[in-house]
Design a protein around this motif. Structure first.
Motif, PDB file in Angstrom:
ATOM      1  N   ILE A  24       0.824  -1.203   0.000  1.00 30.61           N
ATOM      2  CA  ILE A  24       0.000   0.000   0.000  1.00 30.61           C
ATOM      3  C   ILE A  24       0.864   1.261   0.000  1.00 30.61           C
ATOM      4  N   ASP A  25       1.974   1.232   0.730  1.00 25.04           N
ATOM      5  CA  ASP A  25       2.851   2.413   0.778  1.00 25.04           C
ATOM      6  C   ASP A  25       3.370   2.757  -0.610  1.00 25.04           C
ATOM      7  N   ALA A  26       3.750   1.723  -1.380  1.00 26.95           N
ATOM      8  CA  ALA A  26       4.266   1.965  -2.733  1.00 26.95           C
ATOM      9  C   ALA A  26       3.176   2.509  -3.643  1.00 26.95           C
ATOM     10  N   VAL A  27       1.951   1.995  -3.496  1.00 26.76           N
ATOM     11  CA  VAL A  27       0.836   2.490  -4.315  1.00 26.76           C
ATOM     12  C   VAL A  27       0.569   3.957  -4.003  1.00 26.76           C
ATOM     13  N   ARG A  28       0.576   4.304  -2.707  1.00 22.09           N
ATOM     14  CA  ARG A  28       0.355   5.705  -2.321  1.00 22.09           C
ATOM     15  C   ARG A  28       1.463   6.603  -2.863  1.00 22.09           C
ATOM     16  N   ASP A  29       2.713   6.122  -2.792  1.00 19.61           N
ATOM     17  CA  ASP A  29       3.830   6.916  -3.326  1.00 19.61           C
ATOM     18  C   ASP A  29       3.676   7.145  -4.824  1.00 19.61           C
ATOM     19  N   TYR A  30       3.228   6.099  -5.522  1.00 24.78           N
ATOM     20  CA  TYR A  30       3.033   6.224  -6.968  1.00 24.78           C
ATOM     21  C   TYR A  30       1.943   7.243  -7.285  1.00 24.78           C
ATOM     22  N   LEU A  31       0.832   7.177  -6.561  1.00 22.03           N
ATOM     23  CA  LEU A  31      -0.255   8.126  -6.791  1.00 22.03           C
ATOM     24  C   LEU A  31       0.171   9.548  -6.423  1.00 22.03           C
ATOM     25  N   GLU A  32       0.981   9.673  -5.389  1.00 24.06           N
ATOM     26  CA  GLU A  32       1.476  10.996  -5.016  1.00 24.06           C
ATOM     27  C   GLU A  32       2.350  11.570  -6.133  1.00 24.06           C
ATOM     28  N   LEU A  33       3.198  10.725  -6.738  1.00 20.59           N
ATOM     29  CA  LEU A  33       4.025  11.162  -7.858  1.00 20.59           C
ATOM     30  C   LEU A  33       3.149  11.571  -9.035  1.00 20.59           C
ATOM     31  N   CYS A  34       2.114  10.785  -9.322  1.00 20.36           N
ATOM     32  CA  CYS A  34       1.199  11.126 -10.419  1.00 20.36           C
ATOM     33  C   CYS A  34       0.535  12.473 -10.156  1.00 20.36           C
ATOM     34  N   ALA A  35       0.112  12.691  -8.909  1.00 20.93           N
ATOM     35  CA  ALA A  35      -0.542  13.950  -8.569  1.00 20.93           C
ATOM     36  C   ALA A  35       0.401  15.132  -8.751  1.00 20.93           C
ATOM     37  N   GLY A  39      -0.260  17.899 -11.535  1.00 21.89           N
ATOM     38  CA  GLY A  39      -0.594  19.198 -10.960  1.00 21.89           C
ATOM     39  C   GLY A  39      -2.069  19.335 -10.652  1.00 21.89           C
ATOM     40  N   SER A  40      -2.644  20.468 -11.063  1.00 25.04           N
ATOM     41  CA  SER A  40      -4.040  20.768 -10.737  1.00 25.04           C
ATOM     42  C   SER A  40      -5.021  20.255 -11.785  1.00 25.04           C
ATOM     43  N   SER A  41      -4.554  19.452 -12.745  1.00 22.41           N
ATOM     44  CA  SER A  41      -5.460  18.896 -13.745  1.00 22.41           C
ATOM     45  C   SER A  41      -6.407  17.900 -13.085  1.00 22.41           C
ATOM     46  N   PHE A  42      -7.449  17.534 -13.809  1.00 25.89           N
ATOM     47  CA  PHE A  42      -8.427  16.599 -13.250  1.00 25.89           C
ATOM     48  C   PHE A  42      -7.772  15.266 -12.913  1.00 25.89           C
ATOM     49  N   SER A  43      -6.901  14.761 -13.799  1.00 26.91           N
ATOM     50  CA  SER A  43      -6.247  13.481 -13.530  1.00 26.91           C
ATOM     51  C   SER A  43      -5.343  13.572 -12.312  1.00 26.91           C
ATOM     52  N   GLY A  44      -4.716  14.732 -12.114  1.00 29.94           N
ATOM     53  CA  GLY A  44      -3.886  14.923 -10.929  1.00 29.94           C
ATOM     54  C   GLY A  44      -4.710  14.908  -9.661  1.00 29.94           C
ATOM     55  N   ARG A  45      -5.841  15.580  -9.698  1.00 27.65           N
ATOM     56  CA  ARG A  45      -6.721  15.594  -8.522  1.00 27.65           C
ATOM     57  C   ARG A  45      -7.310  14.218  -8.272  1.00 27.65           C
ATOM     58  N   LEU A  46      -7.570  13.470  -9.337  1.00 28.02           N
ATOM     59  CA  LEU A  46      -8.092  12.122  -9.179  1.00 28.02           C
ATOM     60  C   LEU A  46      -7.052  11.224  -8.508  1.00 28.02           C
ATOM     61  N   SER A  48      -4.673  12.215  -6.544  1.00 23.32           N
ATOM     62  CA  SER A  48      -4.584  12.671  -5.157  1.00 23.32           C
ATOM     63  C   SER A  48      -5.756  12.148  -4.342  1.00 23.32           C
ATOM     64  N   PHE A  49      -6.920  12.104  -4.960  1.00 29.38           N
ATOM     65  CA  PHE A  49      -8.131  11.611  -4.286  1.00 29.38           C
ATOM     66  C   PHE A  49      -7.939  10.171  -3.838  1.00 29.38           C
ATOM     67  N   PHE A  50      -7.484   9.301  -4.743  1.00 29.96           N
ATOM     68  CA  PHE A  50      -7.302   7.902  -4.394  1.00 29.96           C
ATOM     69  C   PHE A  50      -6.129   7.702  -3.436  1.00 29.96           C
ATOM     70  N   ARG A  51      -5.107   8.531  -3.548  1.00 28.99           N
ATOM     71  CA  ARG A  51      -3.984   8.440  -2.613  1.00 28.99           C
ATOM     72  C   ARG A  51      -4.466   8.681  -1.190  1.00 28.99           C
ATOM     73  N   THR A  52      -5.328   9.689  -1.020  1.00 33.87           N
ATOM     74  CA  THR A  52      -5.865   9.987   0.302  1.00 33.87           C
ATOM     75  C   THR A  52      -6.752   8.854   0.785  1.00 33.87           C
ATOM     76  N   ASP A  53      -7.544   8.280  -0.098  1.00 33.34           N
ATOM     77  CA  ASP A  53      -8.433   7.182   0.263  1.00 33.34           C
ATOM     78  C   ASP A  53      -7.637   5.979   0.758  1.00 33.34           C
ATOM     79  N   LEU A  54      -6.485   5.730   0.143  1.00 37.22           N
ATOM     80  CA  LEU A  54      -5.671   4.575   0.510  1.00 37.22           C
ATOM     81  C   LEU A  54      -4.990   4.736   1.863  1.00 37.22           C
ATOM     82  N   GLU A  55      -4.978   5.943   2.399  1.00 31.88           N
ATOM     83  CA  GLU A  55      -4.363   6.150   3.706  1.00 31.88           C
ATOM     84  C   GLU A  55      -5.065   5.338   4.789  1.00 31.88           C
ATOM     85  N   ALA A  56      -6.305   5.002   4.562  1.00 28.56           N
ATOM     86  CA  ALA A  56      -7.063   4.242   5.562  1.00 28.56           C
ATOM     87  C   ALA A  56      -6.734   2.753   5.524  1.00 28.56           C
TER      88      ALA A  56
END
Length: 355
Positions: A24-35, A39-46, A48-56
């Motif tokens: 899970i840590d690696a997946v979150r790191d990957y999503l953080e890099l994608c975000a 940047g602020s594009s929709f795909s970046g926010r998406l 970031s959204f899933f990265r935050t969800d995976l924190e749980a």
């Protein structure tokens, strides 16, 4: 870490053709890099959204095997109880009688899923996600809630969250005409009339938001029509490209029924009338613990619907989507059950292989 693997071993049976643990840590790191890259594009926010969800999620892994002509999967999702809000922890620690399904479903039902609503936990988690990702998709969540409450003099926690009941049923139907699929929801309600009135206000408020955000290009038209078994609430959108029907909902006794079409709503109201007679299928009681959620999926029919849709838009049979559709064509019924535990979810799934 070793603690996560140990927790997985406690919940997933030994053996199997495939055993996997997701880092899970690696997946979150990957999503953080994608975000960061997007940047602020929709795909970046998406991302970031899933990265935050995976924190749980603390632990995630599964075992897969083939037994008696079925593809079976056992999985465990361990929750980090130090991250989730108290309402979510309370939901994990609360136990209900086993989930149920209607005994007789129409032939065009592709999926039937009984689930726990847990509206209080859901609202608390959405607020947590908004706080943890202030630039994400939910950055204006509290503003939207406050604006809705001020405009309508409603209280979301009292009039919607507390008014909902414990369980819901979701159906996916084979669609008619241009619709490939239709969806129906049947939700238990503790205070049906209060919930209905609040949702009508929410519909009207959302209609105003759509009209304003589209600069008048999309004109929402709320509609309420009395029928023999209640009042049907709906909305349609008129635009330069035509008129599009939105979702509809109505009360059926002490349950709220919502659907993407009038046909689906009629089916939902009919099923809601027999909800007290729904039962837990025998196959869902074969495990070590009764299911909190369960689903039955007609994968063969789903593949047929997707194949018809794919041919109309020219999907290549050699593509990934084409291969997936071909695989589904050789399968039958799929089943899934979920057991809520104090620190996560145990999941069991099976898929019959016909060809």
């Amino acid at each position: 870490g070793s603690a996560g693997v140990s927790g997985l071993e406690e919940h997933v049976p030994e053996g199997g053709l495939v055993r996997a643990v997701i880092n899970i840590d690696a997946v979150r790191d990957y999503l953080e890099l994608c975000a960061e890259i997007e940047g602020s594009s929709f795909s970046g926010r998406l991302a970031s959204f899933f990265r935050t969800d995976l924190e749980a999620i603390e632990t995630l892994g599964f075992r897969r095997d083939i037994v008696g002509g079925e593809l079976v999967t056992d999985a465990w999702i361990g929750i980090d109880t130090q991250v989730v809000p108290e309402a979510f922890k309370r939901a994990l620690e609360t136990h209900y009688p086993p989930a149920t399904l209607p005994a007789d479903l129409p032939s065009d039902v592709l999926l039937a899923k009984s689930f726990r609503i847990e509206a209080d936990a859901g609202l608390a988690w959405l607020r947590t996600m908004a706080e943890r990702d202030p630039d994400g998709l939910l950055r204006n969540f509290d503003f939207w809630l406050n604006e809705f409450e001020e405009r309508t003099q409603r209280n979301v926690e009292r009039d919607i969250v507390a008014a909902l009941g414990a369980r819901g049923l979701a159906l996916v139907l084979e669609g008619n005409g241009e619709r490939s699929f239709e969806v129906v929801w049947i939700l238990d309600a503790r205070e049906p009339e209060r919930l209905e009135a609040a949702l009508v206000d929410l519909r009207d408020w959302l209609a105003d938001q759509v009209w304003g955000k589209s600069l008048g290009l999309a004109i929402p038209r709320p509609r309420d029509a009395s029928q023999g078994n209640g009042v049907v609430h709906g909305i349609e959108f008129k635009s330069p490209f035509g008129t599009f029907a939105g979702p509809v909902f109505q009360l059926a006794g002490d349950r709220l029924v919502a659907a993407t079409s009038e046909r689906g709503l009629e089916l939902g109201v009919e099923l809601a009338g027999s909800a007290d007679a729904w039962s837990t299928p025998a196959w869902a009681l074969e495990g070590d613990a009764p299911p909190d959620e369960l689903a039955a999926i007609d994968f063969g029919s789903l593949g047929r619907v997707l194949a018809a849709r794919a041919s109309s838009i020219g999907v290549d049979d050699s593509s990934i989507l084409g291969a997936m559709i071909e695989f589904l064509d050789g399968t039958g019924e799929g089943r899934m059950l979920v057991v809520w535990e104090n620190e996560g979810f145990s999941i069991f799934g099976s898929l019959r292989i016909d060809g």
